[in-house]
Enzyme design. Structure first.
Site, mmCIF file in Angstrom:
data_model
loop_
_atom_site.group_PDB
_atom_site.id
_atom_site.type_symbol
_atom_site.label_atom_id
_atom_site.label_comp_id
_atom_site.label_asym_id
_atom_site.label_seq_id
_atom_site.Cartn_x
_atom_site.Cartn_y
_atom_site.Cartn_z
ATOM 1 N N HIS A 99 53.089 50.141 34.352
ATOM 2 C CA HIS A 99 52.115 50.681 35.112
ATOM 3 C C HIS A 99 52.552 51.372 36.388
ATOM 4 O O HIS A 99 52.273 52.652 36.369
ATOM 5 C CB HIS A 99 50.873 49.534 35.535
ATOM 6 C CG HIS A 99 50.172 49.959 36.614
ATOM 7 N ND1 HIS A 99 49.208 50.858 35.990
ATOM 8 C CD2 HIS A 99 49.690 49.614 37.549
ATOM 9 C CE1 HIS A 99 48.380 51.328 37.252
ATOM 10 N NE2 HIS A 99 48.611 50.443 38.179
ATOM 11 N N HIS A 107 53.524 50.141 44.406
ATOM 12 C CA HIS A 107 52.123 49.986 45.185
ATOM 13 C C HIS A 107 51.563 48.498 44.678
ATOM 14 O O HIS A 107 50.727 48.275 45.679
ATOM 15 C CB HIS A 107 51.171 50.993 44.522
ATOM 16 C CG HIS A 107 50.992 51.037 43.325
ATOM 17 N ND1 HIS A 107 51.392 51.499 41.959
ATOM 18 C CD2 HIS A 107 49.619 50.338 42.586
ATOM 19 C CE1 HIS A 107 50.922 51.204 41.010
ATOM 20 N NE2 HIS A 107 49.622 50.471 41.385
ATOM 21 N N GLU A 137 50.488 43.000 46.599
ATOM 22 C CA GLU A 137 49.425 42.329 46.212
ATOM 23 C C GLU A 137 49.754 41.348 44.773
ATOM 24 O O GLU A 137 49.149 40.062 44.840
ATOM 25 C CB GLU A 137 48.539 43.370 45.461
ATOM 26 C CG GLU A 137 47.006 42.828 44.765
ATOM 27 C CD GLU A 137 46.109 43.867 44.440
ATOM 28 O OE1 GLU A 137 45.413 43.479 43.461
ATOM 29 O OE2 GLU A 137 46.405 45.027 44.670
ATOM 30 N N ASP A 138 50.690 41.673 44.134
ATOM 31 C CA ASP A 138 51.057 40.882 42.684
ATOM 32 C C ASP A 138 51.969 40.043 42.797
ATOM 33 O O ASP A 138 52.495 39.322 41.733
ATOM 34 C CB ASP A 138 50.978 41.950 41.690
ATOM 35 C CG ASP A 138 49.309 42.622 41.456
ATOM 36 O OD1 ASP A 138 48.137 41.701 41.743
ATOM 37 O OD2 ASP A 138 49.393 43.545 41.068
ATOM 38 N N ASP A 167 47.057 55.655 40.532
ATOM 39 C CA ASP A 167 46.950 54.504 39.952
ATOM 40 C C ASP A 167 45.584 54.248 39.309
ATOM 41 O O ASP A 167 45.483 53.626 38.219
ATOM 42 C CB ASP A 167 46.941 53.625 41.482
ATOM 43 C CG ASP A 167 46.658 52.110 40.946
ATOM 44 O OD1 ASP A 167 47.049 51.662 40.117
ATOM 45 O OD2 ASP A 167 45.993 51.301 41.661
ATOM 46 N N ASP A 190 25.907 77.901 31.217
ATOM 47 C CA ASP A 190 27.311 78.086 31.425
ATOM 48 C C ASP A 190 28.228 77.024 30.848
ATOM 49 O O ASP A 190 29.209 76.498 31.332
ATOM 50 C CB ASP A 190 27.529 77.820 33.185
ATOM 51 C CG ASP A 190 27.048 76.308 33.658
ATOM 52 O OD1 ASP A 190 26.171 75.909 32.695
ATOM 53 O OD2 ASP A 190 27.270 76.024 34.747
#
Length: 722
Positions: free
Chosen positions: A48, A72, A76-77, A139, A260
């Protein structure tokens, strides 16, 4: 999944100075940190962040952004800390990673509050560095591309709704149209698959019917431009299903009424060529009135620049056209990402290039959301205002000195005032639009010149929130109301305390409130007064805390009631009449008090404030046994001199031609203003009329009633109190 060398080659293709060592270390660190973790699809979790980094290379983002994408999720993980990131990859990357990290470990009472707190932190982070937003959008984009692997339907729908409400509008706010469009389509697929499939089938039918016509029109436009000597490329594009769905909802029209679904883009070399191409097209085919927009001279808030027009083209087709240069087209698709480039032996955001392209600071829209945060409020308010700020299109208006102000479509004068400055909004009492005094509910139009009429001090009624559409204005109004409410509850509580002390035979100047402050955990006297004003602490509880065991004699309580009834001991003063009550002081509809009436206040439960009644109101009988709720009130001298209050009269008049006009004329000549009228019990000879009239005081109302009684067609006139 991109292999290590492939990712580095993609970065080096646009940034030859990229730090390969940093990229290699981040790639390996992410794989080791996530280890054996798996995604819902069964793929290794580290795939990921690598895919997120790959998305950023498509937008030619700098090395720090790509490294942030790789890392990133590690805070957190995994057990990784911010300090480790700083030590291994530098403080710049550490700050970016922390900005992207969710508050997943924050213990909040609900998922909705968690979302709001995440959004609060996220907005503050991206307001400092737009790269945080680019990483987060990449993300979210990869998560949406793999959303189908999450087994729980409710969770898929929640993520899709959050994407549609927050992330797609954020992408639009910085002009990254490609990401915004894909996020909307992916979310739409999960939130409303039936509607998406239905629109898809209609589009397939339309392609079969009009596919040849699109090619024909493109060729015809290109030929006309070539004949005029304007180099350009022309192509048609199909509106995506979610855009069609939004338009069907917004305009409440059918699919067949959309003009349109197919639009054409004319891409030229220079800005001058854009206007020349527009002239050729308008000379070749009739233009549709009010369908021309010049976003080149006045760019959108996300720096989008283009000419828009609609013409009736070949075979009577309504054709929407967008005319822009190559650089404008790149900004329209990639937004702020279009300005990352190699310059002066380094790679990064090129502010000079953006300014040369006619753009503004890419964070200007996000700073509006930061201002919403600064005004305080709860988490739900934040989400509401953030959605308001991000969803709405724009209108361009001017100050009297010619300053251009960009506002959301549908904005009103109060939004304009708050866009200038919070103090201007707080003191706004009216507005002139193009030199004419207009109601504050008037929607502003493109090109309007708006002048704000201000009061000497802030005046912000609660119902003014309905006169705004921007989150900034609504949050500022709520902040001002909260502050005003606190001040009025403090005033109300202070008066109640003084009244209670007086009934106990004590003088406020000789009494220390320290025991009460300690007992009720109040940080200051103002906090204590506010608690009393809101009804959280009763005056008798406060007296008991200060003087334990003291119980006023029955005669003292009776004397206190007599003082209320004769009005000689009032310690609280009402500032205005029925039209301009305070935040915490409300005027009872049952008796409609006006200045000059003897009044009393009843403290309402649940912090609703004080309701003002006339002393002879029938409803007061309900509170005979609730001494603690009664508050002695007087009108302030200013209220008695200058306020406008609303009273109700009932009149029985003869049912003859013109008599109603005579009644209205008499009231007007007497200085009253009729704001409501109802007729009932109409008979052959007489009818009853109820009149709501604005008056200055009770004497003024009596004068109006006397003037009406003098008319021979008016039988009776009475004031309605209950």
């Amino acid at each position: 999944m991109l292999r290590q060398f492939e990712l580095i080659e993609k970065v080096r293709s646009y940034d030859p100075t990229a730090d390969e060592s940093l990229l290699n270390r981040a790639y390996v660190y992410a794989m080791r940190a996530h280890g054996a973790q798996k995604r819902a699809s069964g793929d290794p979790y580290f795939a990921h962040p690598i895919e997120v980094a790959g998305i950023l290379t498509d937008y030619r983002m700098d090395t720090a952004s790509v490294v942030t994408a790789l890392l990133h999720d590690v805070i957190e993980d995994t057990p990784t800390t911010r300090e480790e990131i700083d030590q291994l990859f530098g403080e710049e990357v550490g700050e970016l990673v922390e900005g992207v990290t969710k508050l997943s470990k924050l213990e909040l009472s609900s998922e909705h509050l968690r979302q709001a707190e995440n959004l609060r932190k996220f907005i503050l982070a991206i307001s400092r560095d737009v790269r945080v937003l680019m990483v987060k959008l990449a993300d979210r984009l990869h998560n949406m591309r793999t959303l189908q692997y999450i087994p729980a339907v409710a969770k898929r729908e929640r993520i899709a709704r959050e994407t549609l409400d927050i992330y797609a509008p954020l992408a639009r706010s910085i002009g990254v149209h490609r990401i915004c469009s894909e996020l909307e389509e992916l979310a739409f697929e999960h939130l409303n698959p039936v509607a998406r499939d239905a629109i898809g089938r209609r589009l397939e039918t339309l392609r079969a019917q009009q596919g040849g016509a699109v090619s024909l029109v493109s060729g015809e436009i290109a030929t006309r431009l070539e004949t005029a000597g304007i180099p350009a490329r022309v192509y048609g594009r199909e509106k995506n299903p979610y855009s069609i769905w939004r338009k069907l909802q917004r305009k409440s029209i059918g699919f067949s009424q959309l003009s349109d679904i197919y639009a054409f883009r004319v891409i030229t070399d220079t800005e001058d060529d854009c206007y020349r191409a527009l002239g050729v097209i308008h000379r070749s085919w009739p233009s549709v009135p009010e369908r021309f927009k010049d976003f080149i001279s006045t760019p959108k808030r996300n720096n989008y620049r283009s000419l828009h027009t609609t013409v009736v083209g070949p075979k009577g087709m309504r054709i929407e056209m967008q005319i822009r240069t190559e650089s404008m087209d790149q900004v329209a698709e990639e937004g702020v990402a279009a300005h990352w480039r190699y310059k002066d032996k380094s790679y990064g955001f090129d502010l000079d290039h953006q300014r040369a392209a006619g753009g503004r600071d890419p964070l200007v829209n996000l700073r509006h959301l930061v201002q919403v945060l600064e005004h305080g409020g709860d988490a739900e308010e934040l989400v509401e205002h953030a959605k308001l700020e991000m969803f709405l299109d724009q209108t361009f208006v001017f100050t009297p000195k010619g300053q251009l102000i960009s506002l959301p479509s549908g904005a009103m004068p109060l939004d304009f005032a708050y866009a200038l400055h919070t103090d201007v909004g707080d003191t706004c009492i009216g507005a002139k639009i193009n030199g004419e005094l207009k109601p504050l509910r008037t929607p502003l139009q493109n090109g309007d010149v708006v002048e704000v009429i201000r009061a000497a001090k802030p005046v912000t009624p609660q119902d003014w929130r309905s006169l705004t559409v921007t989150g900034r204005a609504r949050s500022a109004i709520r902040r001002h109301i909260r502050q005003s409410e606190r001040e009025e509850f403090i005033r109300l509580g202070r008066g109640s305390v003084e009244q209670a002390l007086a009934s106990a035979g004590k003088d406020r100047k000789d009494v220390s409130l320290r025991p009460a402050l300690d007992r009720f955990a109040a940080a200051s006297e103002d906090d204590l007064f506010e608690a009393v004003g809101r009804g959280r602490v009763t005056p008798s509880q406060l007296i008991e805390a200060i003087f334990p065991g003291l119980k006023p004699a029955e005669r003292e309580a009776a004397a206190a009631r007599r003082r209320i009834e004769d009005g000689k001991g009032a310690r609280l003063y009402v500032r205005g009449g029925g039209l301009t009550p305070g935040v915490t002081i409300h005027f009872a509809h049952c008796c409609s008090p006006v200045p000059g009436d003897r009044i009393v206040g009843i403290l309402e439960p649940e912090s609703r404030g004080l309701t003002v009644h006339t002393i002879d109101c029938d409803r007061l009988a309900e509170f005979e046994d609730s001494e603690e709720l009664w508050r002695d009130l007087h009108w302030t001298p200013e209220a008695e001199r200058n306020s406008i209050a609303r009273a109700r009269l009932t009149a029985t008049i003869r049912n003859t031609p013109g008599v109603l006009g005579q009644v209205c004329t008499l009231i007007g000549e007497a200085g009253g203003n009729i704001v409501g009228m109802r007729m009932h019990q109409r008979q052959q000879d007489f009818c009853d009329v109820e009149l709501d009239v604005d008056v200055s005081d009770a004497r003024h109302l009596t004068h109006i009633a006397a003037a009406l009684r003098a008319n021979p067609s008016v039988e009776t006139v009475d004031r309605i109190k209950n």
